[in-house]
Write a protein that holds these residues in place. Structure first.
Motif, PDB file in Angstrom:
ATOM      1  N   ILE A  54       6.426  12.739  -6.110  1.00  0.00           N
ATOM      2  CA  ILE A  54       6.203  12.331  -4.646  1.00  0.00           C
ATOM      3  C   ILE A  54       6.585  10.796  -4.672  1.00  0.00           C
ATOM      4  N   VAL A  55       7.396  10.518  -3.780  1.00  0.00           N
ATOM      5  CA  VAL A  55       7.722   9.144  -3.324  1.00  0.00           C
ATOM      6  C   VAL A  55       7.381   8.769  -2.098  1.00  0.00           C
ATOM      7  N   ALA A  56       6.534   7.890  -1.773  1.00  0.00           N
ATOM      8  CA  ALA A  56       6.055   7.471  -0.482  1.00  0.00           C
ATOM      9  C   ALA A  56       6.330   5.965  -0.121  1.00  0.00           C
ATOM     10  N   THR A  57       6.822   5.803   0.909  1.00  0.00           N
ATOM     11  CA  THR A  57       7.468   4.380   1.283  1.00  0.00           C
ATOM     12  C   THR A  57       6.647   3.684   2.576  1.00  0.00           C
ATOM     13  N   LEU A  58       6.661   2.512   2.163  1.00  0.00           N
ATOM     14  CA  LEU A  58       5.901   1.619   3.289  1.00  0.00           C
ATOM     15  C   LEU A  58       6.795   0.427   3.338  1.00  0.00           C
ATOM     16  N   LYS A  59       7.102   0.242   4.839  1.00  0.00           N
ATOM     17  CA  LYS A  59       7.931  -1.071   5.220  1.00  0.00           C
ATOM     18  C   LYS A  59       7.419  -1.877   5.948  1.00  0.00           C
ATOM     19  N   ALA A  60       7.517  -3.079   5.871  1.00  0.00           N
ATOM     20  CA  ALA A  60       6.887  -4.346   6.605  1.00  0.00           C
ATOM     21  C   ALA A  60       7.866  -5.255   6.802  1.00  0.00           C
ATOM     22  N   GLY A  61       7.731  -5.735   8.063  1.00  0.00           N
ATOM     23  CA  GLY A  61       8.897  -6.966   8.254  1.00  0.00           C
ATOM     24  C   GLY A  61      10.450  -6.390   8.072  1.00  0.00           C
ATOM     25  N   GLU A  62      11.383  -7.422   8.047  1.00  0.00           N
ATOM     26  CA  GLU A  62      12.762  -6.905   8.057  1.00  0.00           C
ATOM     27  C   GLU A  62      13.348  -7.088   6.731  1.00  0.00           C
ATOM     28  N   GLY A  63      12.645  -7.333   5.644  1.00  0.00           N
ATOM     29  CA  GLY A  63      13.416  -7.702   4.464  1.00  0.00           C
ATOM     30  C   GLY A  63      14.148  -6.297   3.889  1.00  0.00           C
ATOM     31  N   SER A  64      15.090  -6.721   3.247  1.00  0.00           N
ATOM     32  CA  SER A  64      16.086  -5.639   2.691  1.00  0.00           C
ATOM     33  C   SER A  64      15.419  -5.097   1.438  1.00  0.00           C
ATOM     34  N   LYS A  65      14.692  -5.880   0.740  1.00  0.00           N
ATOM     35  CA  LYS A  65      14.409  -5.543  -0.899  1.00  0.00           C
ATOM     36  C   LYS A  65      13.522  -4.334  -0.775  1.00  0.00           C
ATOM     37  N   ILE A  66      13.715  -3.710  -1.900  1.00  0.00           N
ATOM     38  CA  ILE A  66      12.803  -2.449  -2.269  1.00  0.00           C
ATOM     39  C   ILE A  66      12.418  -2.695  -3.605  1.00  0.00           C
ATOM     40  N   ILE A  67      10.973  -2.322  -3.730  1.00  0.00           N
ATOM     41  CA  ILE A  67      10.261  -2.448  -5.155  1.00  0.00           C
ATOM     42  C   ILE A  67       9.658  -1.087  -5.285  1.00  0.00           C
ATOM     43  N   GLY A  68       9.675  -0.597  -6.388  1.00  0.00           N
ATOM     44  CA  GLY A  68       8.711   0.577  -6.768  1.00  0.00           C
ATOM     45  C   GLY A  68       7.573   0.362  -7.591  1.00  0.00           C
ATOM     46  N   ILE A  69       6.639   0.864  -7.497  1.00  0.00           N
ATOM     47  CA  ILE A  69       5.341   1.052  -8.326  1.00  0.00           C
ATOM     48  C   ILE A  69       5.180   2.499  -8.968  1.00  0.00           C
ATOM     49  N   ARG A  70       4.888   2.705  -9.873  1.00  0.00           N
ATOM     50  CA  ARG A  70       4.794   4.236 -10.302  1.00  0.00           C
ATOM     51  C   ARG A  70       3.582   4.308 -11.137  1.00  0.00           C
TER      52      ARG A  70
END
Length: 386
Positions: A54-70
Motif C-alpha cells: 500500500i502507498v498512501a499519499t498526503l499533500k499539504a501546501g504547494e511544495g513539489s517535493k515528495i518524501i517516502g516513509i516505509r
C-alpha cells in the motif's frame, strides 16, 4: 488528538496487527486493516503494489517535493511463546521482528501529519510486503512504485533490542550488511551403518566442509573487514542405522563489499568442490544474492539525527553506530532513492521489556516506543518539507 489518546490508539493498532500476522506476499488481512485505518484519515490510497503493498499519499501546501516513509507488513513462521492478551491468532505465525510496531508507528505518523499538516509538499506512506525474504521492496519497485510516486527521498526505521528504549542510532554509509544464501549438495554412497567401509560418507564430508568454511573469514580476510559465514541447516536422506547418500548444507553469508561477496562465493565453491573430490563424492554449489547492503546516503544522515534529537534529546541519539551484520530489504530502495535508515531502541537488559532478541518466539515490540517513533517521523517530515 493529545499524546495520551494517540498512545492508546497506537497500542490498539499494534495489538490488532499483532493478532493477525501474515507471511510474505500473503498479507491480505493486514493490508486491508491498514487501508481501512488510512481511509479514516482521509489520505489517498493506492493498494496492490508489489502484491499486497500500500502507498498512501498526503499533500499539504504547494511544495513539489515528495518524501517516502516505509514500514513492513509481513510476519515470520514462528509459534508465539509470549503470554499476553493479544497473542497471534494465526497458528505458526507471529510478528517476531516488530513489523506490527513499525506499521503502527507509520499509521501514527499519518494521523499526526493529517491533523497538523505542518509541512509543505507530499508524504508517501509505504507499507511494504515480504521484507523478511528480501523480495518485497523489489516487487514494489518492479510494479512501478517510483514511476507512480517519484520520491525525492525515503526513510525507514527498525526497532532494536539491546539499545535503550526510545533511543536512536544511525550512521553514514553502510549500516547493515548484504545477505547471500548458499546450498551445498553432496552426493556420496549410502551404506549400512555397520559397514561404513562400503560407503562414501557424505556426513563426514559435510562436517569437513563446514569446519573448512570457518577458516575463510578468520584466515583470509583482514580482521577489520566485516564478514560472516553461517551454516544453519544439514538435511540428509539417512536413517539411524544407515549412512546417507545425499546431504545438503544450507546457510548464509553477510558482508558489505561486492568484492568480498565475490570472494566468499569463489572460496566456498573451491573448498566444497575440493573436499568432495578428495573423498570421491559429487558436489553441487548454489549461491544466491538476497539482500544488498543497506547504505545510508551520507548527506541526509544529519536530517535524521536532527529529527531524532528534537524527538528524544541529543543525549539519546548515536550518529555513528557500529555496522551490523543483519540485513534489510530497505536496501533496494536506497539503491534507487536518497535516504536513511535508523534504529529505534526497543529496550536493553536494564528494561523490564523490549530486550528479547528479534526473531525469537518470545519477542514482543515495546509499546512504550510507539509514540517516539511516530513523533520522529513527523518531525523528520517537518524538517524536510518545511
Amino acid at each position: 488528538m493529545n499524546d495520551i489518546t494517540m498512545k492508546d490508539q497506537l497500542i490498539k493498532w499494534r495489538h490488532d496487527l499483532h493478532m493477525i500476522p501474515e507471511t510474505a506476499f500473503e498479507e491480505h488481512m493486514t493490508s486491508a486493516y491498514i487501508a481501512e485505518e488510512l481511509k479514516k484519515m482521509g489520505v489517498s490510497i493506492c493498494s496492490g503494489l508489489g502484491g499486497t503493498g500500500i502507498v498512501a499519499t498526503l499533500k499539504a501546501g504547494e511544495g513539489s517535493k515528495i518524501i517516502g516513509i516505509r514500514a513492513e507488513l509481513d510476519a515470520l513462521h514462528f509459534t508465539e511463546a509470549a503470554d499476553h492478551s493479544y497473542v497471534s491468532k494465526n497458528k505458526g505465525k507471529m510478528h517476531a521482528c516488530g513489523h506490527d510496531g513499525h506499521m503502527a508507528i507509520l499509521l501514527g505518523t499519518a494521523k499526526i501529519l493529517s491533523e497538523r499538516q505542518h509541512f509543505n509538499g507530499t508524504v508517501c506512506f509505504i507499507f511494504q510486503p515480504a521484507e523478511e525474504p528480501g523480495k518485497g521492496a523489489r516487487a514494489m519497485i518492479e510494479d512501478g512504485l517510483f514511476e507512480q510516486f517519484p520520491l525525492d527521498e525515503i526513510y525507514g526505521l527498525h526497532n532494536m533490542p539491546g539499545l535503550p528504549a526510545g533511543t536512536f542510532a544511525t550512521r553514514p554509509g553502510g549500516i547493515m550488511a548484504g545477505e547471500d544464501n548458499f546450498v551445498i549438495r553432496i552426493k556420496g554412497k549410502g551404506a549400512h551403518a555397520a559397514r561404513p567401509h562400503m560407503s562414501i560418507d557424505p556426513l563426514v564430508i559435510a562436517s569437513q566442509i563446514i569446519l573448512a568454511l570457518q577458516t575463510i573469514v578468520s584466515r583470509n580476510l583482514d580482521p577489520s573487514v566485516p564478514a560472516v559465514i553461517s551454516c544453519t541447516e544439514i538435511v540428509t536422506d539417512g536413517v539411524r542405522n544407515a549412512i546417507p547418500t545425499y546431504v545438503e548444507i544450507k546457510g548464509d553469508t553477510r558482508s558489505y563489499s561486492p568484492d568480498i561477496r565475490r570472494f566468499l562465493e569463489e572460496k566456498m565453491r573451491t573448498i566444497s568442490a575440493g573436499i568432495c573430490e578428495m573423498h570421491g563424492a559429487e558436489c553441487q554449489f548454489e549461491y544466491t544474492h538476497e539482500f544488498a547492503p543497506t547504505t545510508n546516503w551520507e548527506e541526509y544522515v544529519g536530517f535524521t539525527v536532527e529529527a531524532a534529537a528534537k524527538t528524544a534529546g541529543k543525549e539519546n541519539v548515536t550518529s555513528n553506530i557500529n555496522q551490523m551484520m543483519i540485513s534489510e530489504d530497505f536496501s533496494a530502495f536506497l539503491e534507487k532513492v536518497p535516504g536513511v535508515f535508523v534504529f529505534l531502541g526497543n529496550g536493553d537488559e536494564h528494561d523490564q521489556k523490549g530486550h528479547i532478541p528479534l526473531h525469537s518466539p518470545s519477542y514482543d515490540f515495546n509499546d512504550d516506543i510507539l509514540l517516539t517513533g511516530a513523533a520522529y517521523f513527523a518531525e523528520l517530515v517537518k524538517i524536510r518539507l518545511s
